[in-house]
Design an enzyme around this catalytic site. Structure first.
Site, PDB file in Angstrom:
ATOM      1  N   ASP A  13      46.673  40.219  33.576  1.00 48.05           N
ATOM      2  CA  ASP A  13      47.835  39.933  32.729  1.00 48.05           C
ATOM      3  C   ASP A  13      47.944  40.852  31.519  1.00 48.05           C
ATOM      4  OD1 ASP A  13      48.314  37.820  34.502  1.00 48.05           O
ATOM      5  OD2 ASP A  13      47.016  36.489  33.356  1.00 48.05           O
ATOM      6  N   LYS A  16      50.412  45.123  33.691  1.00 42.69           N
ATOM      7  CA  LYS A  16      50.394  46.132  34.769  1.00 42.69           C
ATOM      8  C   LYS A  16      51.771  46.243  35.422  1.00 42.69           C
ATOM      9  CE  LYS A  16      47.130  43.761  36.796  1.00 42.69           C
ATOM     10  NZ  LYS A  16      46.790  42.782  35.753  1.00 42.69           N
ATOM     11  N   GLY A  40      50.539  37.707  39.155  1.00 40.72           N
ATOM     12  CA  GLY A  40      51.832  37.314  38.592  1.00 40.72           C
ATOM     13  C   GLY A  40      52.225  38.351  37.574  1.00 40.72           C
ATOM     14  N   HIS A  41      53.293  39.083  37.872  1.00 39.27           N
ATOM     15  CA  HIS A  41      53.738  40.131  36.948  1.00 39.27           C
ATOM     16  C   HIS A  41      55.144  39.802  36.471  1.00 39.27           C
ATOM     17  CE1 HIS A  41      50.398  42.247  38.670  1.00 39.27           C
ATOM     18  NE2 HIS A  41      50.971  42.358  39.847  1.00 39.27           N
ATOM     19  N   GLN A 223      45.075  41.830  39.522  1.00 38.68           N
ATOM     20  CA  GLN A 223      43.884  41.362  38.799  1.00 38.68           C
ATOM     21  C   GLN A 223      43.340  42.503  37.916  1.00 38.68           C
ATOM     22  OE1 GLN A 223      43.993  40.672  42.470  1.00 38.68           O
ATOM     23  NE2 GLN A 223      45.383  39.210  41.571  1.00 38.68           N
TER      24      GLN A 223
END
Ligand code: GDP
Ligand code: IMO
Ligand code: MG
Length: 432
Positions: A13, A16, A40-41, A223
């Site tokens: 987080d 990225k 989750g982006h 990750q």
């Protein structure tokens, strides 16, 4: 034209997705090389927010081919939910491709994610995202996995599912749970296979041909370094290689073709799930940072654990990834702090330790040694150049850089694509 790896430095987080989306605007290909829909982006485009999980963050760039690499584990249900969500918002996903060798998350690997966590119990559980990631990689390593290519071959698929379920059902029976029917799994996967078939490619061939033709390829990691199965805080890690080596094995492109390895690092630190986190702030300070940085998980909605920047972590990531560049994100969140604490070393068993210890339990017991940097009060979210930052912000960035073992190339001052200060262009002439 370069081949650039983008990966996380801390515990995920870091931003990225924003960095990949930005480079994706100028890249020909973005390939996601590890993880799955545990990621989750959040990508902000002109104030509009997109939450991406499984799809490469290049998907928002109209001219970029987005590839899900062989190192990724694919939940077909999550895949189509995400495709449908993007299409309903006017995003064209015709340029999405999937490696024939990527592994498939099934209803039973998802089920075993929960069973495994329950068996570990409080105090030992990992705090996974519950997406079936670990059990799918475990099946891959045990050679009982299902691959994307299997979904197009009914006979072969049935055989593969029978082999896997022979083991899974023994365990389910022993646990007193309902066993899973081969027919049910096969039918479901074949239906997905019919929809996936046009997207399946030999990703290694496509990517190597692209590089031969002088195209730009971005390798997107999910990750982060400290969640990496080999180099992270084992066992509090994910089940894939989120470090630079993962980009190679997870895409089928050799290491000699990579020009840059870019680490994304946040101006403070966060972690979701269990595991050591020396600079973690509990209580009011942690709440302040969480609210200021909107640190709530995109995938599970869990509040992220928050803490100060940890310089040995960045130095460690520079080392294990061979970083050529760092992108510092969320500098704007620190605005208004009188003093900014930064962990420069640890105290372990009464001794000062300057580098991240190799022993997870030493790391768990590490007490941060802080140094303090004077803060700034000016709003920096509109700064376009480094010179426009207040003097203390400039000095803070240069100080972090001096401790990192790597140059800082971009500085993020807000979530939007254009809220980025460029110190070095990540797609200019290769550094090799
Ligand atoms: P990822 O998983 O590494 O892609 O990161 P996430 O998307 O989970 O979390 C990063 C969050 O920070 C997202 O909401 C981004 O929109 C946001 N973000 C990224 N860079 C910046 C920045 O420089 N400043 C601010 N304020 N937000 C940022
Ligand atoms: P992005 O790509 C933060 C964490 C989980 C858990 C551990 C193992 O958005 O940075 P898993 O479901 O992978 O078996 O969970 O890893 N984790 C993440 N934490 N960001 C992520 O992805 C993560 N993906 C997994 O919270 O501690
Ligand atoms: Mg994330």
């Amino acid at each position: 034209m370069p081949a650039v790896i983008i990966l996380g430095v801390q515990w995920g987080d870091e931003g990225k997705g924003k960095a990949t989306d930005q480079l994706g605007q100028r890249a020909d290909y973005v390939v996601k090389f590890n993880g799955g829909n545990n990621a989750g982006h959040t990508v902000s485009v002109d104030g509009e927010k997109f939450a991406l999980h499984l799809l490469p963050s290049g998907i928002l760039a109209p001219n970029c081919v987005s590839i899900i690499g062989n190192g990724v584990v694919v939940d077909p249900q999550a895949l189509f939910e995400e495709i449908d969500m993007l299409e309903s918002r006017g995003v064209n996903v015709d340029n999405l491709r999937i490696s024939a060798n990527a592994h498939v998350i099934t209803r039973y690997t998802k089920m075993f994610d929960a069973i495994n966590e329950e068996a570990l119990g409080e105090g030992h559980k990992i705090g996974t995202t519950g997406r079936g990631i670990g059990p799918t990689y475990a099946d891959k390593a045990s050679r009982i996995g299902i691959r994307i290519q299997d979904l197009c071959h009914p006979k072969r698929l049935r055989q593969r599912v029978e082999i896997a379920l022979a083991q899974k059902n023994l365990l389910l029976e022993a646990l007193g749970r309902e066993i899973i029917s081969v027919d049910c799994v096969v039918e479901e996967l074949l239906a997905y296979g019919r929809r996936i078939a046009p997207m399946i490619i030999d990703a290694s061939k496509v990517l190597n041909d692209a590089l031969d033709a002088g195209k730009t390829v971005v390798f997107e990691g999910g990750q982060s370094t400290l969640l990496d199965i080999d180099h992270g805080n084992y066992p509090y890690v994910t089940s894939s290689n989120a470090t630079a080596g993962g980009a190679i094995t997870g895409s089928g492109v050799g290491p000699t073709r990579i020009d840059r390895v870019v680490g994304i690092v946040k101006a403070y630190a966060t972690r979701v799930g269990e595991g050591p986190f020396p600079t973690e702030l509990k209580g009011e300070e942690g709440d302040w940072l969480r609210n200021a940085g909107a640190e709530f998980g995109v995938t599970t909605g869990r509040p992220r654990r928050c803490g100060w920047y940890d310089a040995p972590v960045t130095r460690y990531a520079s080392r294990v990834n061979g970083l050529t560049d760092l992108v510092l994100t969320k500098l704007d969140i620190l605005t208004g702090l009188e003093q900014i604490p930064v962990c420069v070393a640890y105290e372990i068993d009464g001794e000062r330790v300057d580098e991240l210890p190799v022993d997870t339990w030493d790391f768990t017991n590490a007490k941060p040694i802080y140094e303090y940097h004077p803060g700034w009060t000016e709003d920096i979210s509109g700064a376009k150049t480094f010179d426009e930052l207040p003097e203390n912000a400039q000095k803070y960035v240069r100080w972090l850089e001096s401790m990192s073992g790597c140059r800082f190339s971009l500085v993020g001052v807000g979530p939007d694509r254009n809220q980025t200060i460029v110190l070095h262009d990540l797609l200019d002439a290769p550094t090799r």
